[in-house]
Enzyme design. Structure first.
Site, mmCIF file in Angstrom:
data_model
loop_
_atom_site.group_PDB
_atom_site.id
_atom_site.type_symbol
_atom_site.label_atom_id
_atom_site.label_comp_id
_atom_site.label_asym_id
_atom_site.label_seq_id
_atom_site.Cartn_x
_atom_site.Cartn_y
_atom_site.Cartn_z
ATOM 1 N N LEU A 63 55.621 37.567 40.840
ATOM 2 C CA LEU A 63 55.729 38.581 41.891
ATOM 3 C C LEU A 63 54.349 39.170 42.120
ATOM 4 O O LEU A 63 53.659 39.540 41.160
ATOM 5 C CB LEU A 63 56.693 39.695 41.478
ATOM 6 C CG LEU A 63 58.196 39.437 41.612
ATOM 7 C CD1 LEU A 63 58.978 40.485 40.835
ATOM 8 C CD2 LEU A 63 58.608 39.440 43.064
ATOM 9 N N SER A 64 53.938 39.277 43.366
ATOM 10 C CA SER A 64 52.668 39.933 43.676
ATOM 11 C C SER A 64 52.810 41.441 43.502
ATOM 12 O O SER A 64 53.920 41.971 43.401
ATOM 13 C CB SER A 64 52.241 39.617 45.114
ATOM 14 O OG SER A 64 51.941 38.241 45.262
ATOM 15 N N ALA A 65 51.688 42.133 43.469
ATOM 16 C CA ALA A 65 51.693 43.590 43.327
ATOM 17 C C ALA A 65 52.348 44.225 44.555
ATOM 18 O O ALA A 65 52.238 43.709 45.678
ATOM 19 C CB ALA A 65 50.272 44.102 43.161
#
Length: 397
Positions: A63-65
């Site tokens: 998951l990206s930030a």
């Protein structure tokens, strides 16, 4: 990548921080972010890290930030009815948020390299549809995921209104990505360590805008062809909905309208679908309303009974919209509520001591969760049970 905003205690507080830092700037994007709990896409043992503004990786899961997803959602300029392609769709978190904006007549496709991640995304999607109240508050475009390398999409494949790539794109693949766009479409991708927005203004004309500096893992190069034949990743087809499916959408939409309009009440109400998922009108606001009622009950008890024991409250369900109250009154009563609580005897962690009967008699019973009005309306329809369950998408609760 991440760490641009402070961590939150829950999903709402994380979104508050993203708004304060101006990563989330539009109401449409805010509603989508509040409707889906980021922690639901983490493995159980890592949920404590879900509300930090940091990327997360475990094996093939990634998951990206939150600040990156915020910028992506804002840059895509999503609207109902558009087609969307997510390259490197991962857990499906972004695709599900996008689906809340696209609505039932959009197209929502994802391509993911790893088969186990596609299985995980489908599990999370199924969990969202079956358990989340947000599913009944929005008109949803369900994403479809396929396994494959996004660099092996046939050139004759259909084009999309919006495209996002979740991996660093090498310069030699820039034109390949651009060709996935319709004229007027928007492509958002990490290019040369910058999150970049590319708008297709004509058959061979483009506008490019650099958004923020980012660090992404690069796209995985295609494997060697087998027996000289090129590999290809067939995208999902653009399906036409059946008459039965269109009828379900129309019925749910019709039943949802009085809910959005506040059931004809005289006070001003929030009119957009999914409003109760937002912080200002969500669980925290309800807790403040509970606190204000508690304070009033306590004050009344002092006057009438010379006691600080509150009377029982039967106004703890909140169907429909949410009443907007003046901020000054709100703050004043919250301060008074805190003072009253400080004067009361110490209680257990749940806020009231004693048995369940004593809690009920003393008026300390906790507020019940909001009622899902769309579900209640469907269940009251004079229809056979199988048809009601179809209208509910077979959601048990």
């Amino acid at each position: 990548m991440g760490g641009a905003v402070s961590a939150g205690e829950d999903n709402d507080e994380l979104i508050d921080n993203l708004k304060e830092a101006h990563y989330i700037r539009s109401e449409l994007v805010e509603r989508a972010f509040r409707a889906i709990d980021r922690a639901d896409y983490y493995l159980e043992e890592y949920r404590d890290s879900a509300y930090k503004d940091l990327a997360w990786r475990h094996g093939n899961l990634h998951l990206s930030a939150p600040c990156i997803y915020s910028e992506v959602m804002e840059a895509l300029d999503l609207q109902p009815g558009l087609s969307f392609l997510n390259l490197g769709s991962g857990t499906g978190y972004l695709s599900t948020m996008v689906g809340l904006i696209l609505g039932p007549f959009g197209v929502n496709h994802g391509v993911e390299l790893h088969a186990d991640v596609v299985d995980y995304a489908n599990q999370k999607l199924d969990y969202f549809i079956k358990t989340s109240d947000s599913f009944d508050k929005f008109e949803f475009c369900e994403p479809t995921f396929v396994v494959g390398n996004c660099l092996e999409i046939p050139p004759e494949s259909q084009q999309y209104d919006r495209v996002y790539c979740g991996a660093g794109v090498q310069k030699e693949y820039e034109n390949y990505m651009k060709n996935l766009l319709k004229v007027g479409g928007i492509l958002v991708l990490p290019l040369e360590e910058k999150l970049t927005k590319i708008t297709r203004t004509g058959q061979s004309s483009w506008e490019t805008k650099k958004i923020i500096a980012v660090t992404f893992a690069p796209l995985v190069q295609p494997k060697q062809n087998v027996n000289g034949r090129p590999r290809s990743v067939p995208l999902p087809i653009f399906e036409v909905r059946t008459l039965q499916d269109l009828s379900r959408i129309a019925i749910r939409h019709t039943l949802r309208q009085p809910i959005a309009l506040g059931e004809g009440r005289t006070k001003r109400r929030v009119s957009f679908p999914g409003a109760r998922a937002m912080h200002r009108y969500g669980p925290r606001f309800e807790r403040r309303r509970f606190c204000r009622r508690f304070y009033r009950q306590c004050v009344n008890s002092v006057v009438l009974h010379d006691s600080m024991i509150p009377t029982a409250m039967d106004d703890c369900n909140y169907p429909g919209g949410v009443e907007e109250e003046e901020e000054e009154v709100e703050e004043e009563e919250e301060i008074g509520c805190r003072r009253v609580r400080e004067d009361l005897p110490e209680e257990d962690e749940e806020g009231c001591g004693g048995t369940e009967e004593e809690k009920s008699e003393s008026g300390c019973a906790r507020a019940e969760p909001p009622v899902n009005i769309l579900r209640e309306k469907i269940l009251r329809l004079p229809l056979p049970e199988p048809l009601k369950m179809y209208l509910l998408y077979y959601r048990e609760k």
